[in-house]
Design a protein around this motif. Structure first.
Motif, short mmCIF file in Angstrom:
data_model
loop_
_atom_site.label_atom_id
_atom_site.label_comp_id
_atom_site.label_asym_id
_atom_site.label_seq_id
_atom_site.Cartn_x
_atom_site.Cartn_y
_atom_site.Cartn_z
N ARG A 63 0.92 -1.28 -0.07
CA ARG A 63 -0.01 -0.22 -0.07
C ARG A 63 0.84 1.34 -0.11
O ARG A 63 1.85 1.34 0.65
CB ARG A 63 -1.11 -0.11 1.23
CG ARG A 63 -2.00 1.08 1.07
CD ARG A 63 -2.09 1.95 2.31
NE ARG A 63 -1.23 2.55 2.77
CZ ARG A 63 -0.95 3.72 2.27
NH1 ARG A 63 -1.46 4.41 1.26
NH2 ARG A 63 0.04 4.55 2.88
N ASP A 64 0.33 2.37 -0.62
CA ASP A 64 1.16 3.58 -0.70
C ASP A 64 0.09 4.67 -1.42
O ASP A 64 -0.99 4.27 -1.92
CB ASP A 64 2.36 3.40 -1.75
CG ASP A 64 2.26 3.08 -2.97
OD1 ASP A 64 1.03 2.98 -3.51
OD2 ASP A 64 3.23 2.65 -3.84
N SER A 65 0.57 5.92 -1.26
CA SER A 65 -0.37 6.87 -1.88
C SER A 65 -0.09 7.09 -3.29
O SER A 65 1.10 7.31 -3.74
CB SER A 65 -0.20 8.11 -1.15
OG SER A 65 -0.59 7.80 0.29
N ALA A 66 -1.13 7.14 -4.07
CA ALA A 66 -1.26 7.54 -5.45
C ALA A 66 -0.50 8.90 -5.71
O ALA A 66 -0.88 9.80 -4.73
CB ALA A 66 -2.51 7.19 -5.98
N VAL A 67 0.07 9.24 -6.77
CA VAL A 67 0.11 10.50 -7.06
C VAL A 67 -1.05 11.16 -7.93
O VAL A 67 -1.22 12.40 -7.86
CB VAL A 67 1.69 10.62 -7.82
CG1 VAL A 67 1.87 11.96 -8.16
CG2 VAL A 67 2.61 10.23 -6.83
N TRP B 51 -4.73 10.20 0.92
CA TRP B 51 -5.06 10.65 2.26
C TRP B 51 -4.60 12.03 2.36
O TRP B 51 -3.45 12.30 2.83
CB TRP B 51 -5.01 9.86 3.41
CG TRP B 51 -5.48 10.14 4.90
CD1 TRP B 51 -5.94 11.41 5.29
CD2 TRP B 51 -5.51 9.23 5.88
NE1 TRP B 51 -6.39 11.26 6.50
CE2 TRP B 51 -5.98 10.07 7.08
CE3 TRP B 51 -5.30 7.94 6.02
CZ2 TRP B 51 -6.23 9.39 8.13
CZ3 TRP B 51 -5.44 7.31 7.05
CH2 TRP B 51 -6.00 8.18 8.26
N LYS B 52 -5.47 13.23 2.47
CA LYS B 52 -5.39 14.50 2.56
C LYS B 52 -6.09 15.21 3.83
O LYS B 52 -7.25 14.49 4.10
CB LYS B 52 -5.55 15.35 1.33
CG LYS B 52 -4.85 14.98 -0.08
CD LYS B 52 -3.42 15.19 0.14
CE LYS B 52 -2.92 14.65 -1.37
NZ LYS B 52 -1.45 14.89 -1.32
N GLY C 247 2.99 6.42 -11.32
CA GLY C 247 3.81 5.83 -10.05
C GLY C 247 2.96 6.39 -8.67
O GLY C 247 1.97 6.91 -8.67
N SER C 248 3.88 5.93 -7.74
CA SER C 248 3.61 6.37 -6.24
C SER C 248 4.17 7.59 -5.71
O SER C 248 5.14 7.78 -6.43
CB SER C 248 3.76 4.77 -5.47
OG SER C 248 3.35 3.77 -5.96
N SER C 249 3.53 7.92 -4.73
CA SER C 249 4.24 8.95 -3.94
C SER C 249 6.06 8.63 -3.78
O SER C 249 6.17 7.45 -3.51
CB SER C 249 3.77 9.04 -2.72
OG SER C 249 4.54 10.12 -1.86
#
Length: 186
Positions: A10-14, A133-134, A168-170
């Protein structure tokens, strides 16, 4: 994907684009959120879905909040704030309706809402969606809360943007456990 693979990947999407979760997938996401730890069974969670066709109106709420708090904001900054609502095809607002002076401390109620938000992120990932998540100043603006149908006393844990991942990801580096874990020596 097994549970450990889900957690470790799991990671944050850009960037996010259409499509977002279907109503059936959204139901699964919320069933997952409602499995969050909840000391005392207070069920402090509140969720507000900002669907694709409501994002521009929410962008107006975001822009008004910015103008109210920063009257000297340039038109470009206000436009950028408004466009944040268009980051993803769906936004889920995760909030906590806490009970003050209860035997379960408010901090535990807030942590439960945070755990529910994390479950939303994980469920979206498990279903093949990206999420970010912001929070920001909007999370603390009573007028924003009221516009979302929340009470001023509710605490917004975050705005969770969900959609199909683009790119990509963050780029944030992944920390290593040794930097955060100590073995108690008694």
């Amino acid at each position: 994907m097994n549970a450990l693979e889900l957690l470790l990947s799991r990671d944050s999407a850009v960037r996010l684009q259409e499509p977002g979760p279907s109503l059936g997938e959204l139901d699964t996401i919320f069933k997952s959120a409602l499995r969050a730890p909840d000391n005392g069974r207070l069920r402090p969670w509140r969720f507000v879905v900002i669907a694709q066709d409501k994002r521009e109106r929410f962008g107006d709420v975001m822009a008004k909040s910015l103008r109210d708090h920063k009257p000297d904001a340039t038109p470009e900054i206000v436009i950028r704030e408004r466009q944040k609502a268009l980051r993803a095809p769906m936004i889920v607002v995760s909030a906590a309706r806490t009970i003050q002076n209860h035997k379960i401390p408010v901090v535990e109620q807030l942590l439960s809402a945070g755990a529910a938000a994390q479950n939303i992120m994980l469920a979206a990932h498990a279903l093949g969606y990206g999420a970010m998540w912001k929070t920001g100043s909007l999370a603390y603006d009573d007028r924003v809360k009221r516009a979302l149908g929340l009470e001023s006393s509710d605490a917004i844990a975050g705005f969770i943007y969900i959609g199909t991942r683009v790119g990509g990801s963050s780029p944030a580096p992944r920390p290593v456990p040794a930097d955060f874990v100590a073995m108690w020596q008694g």
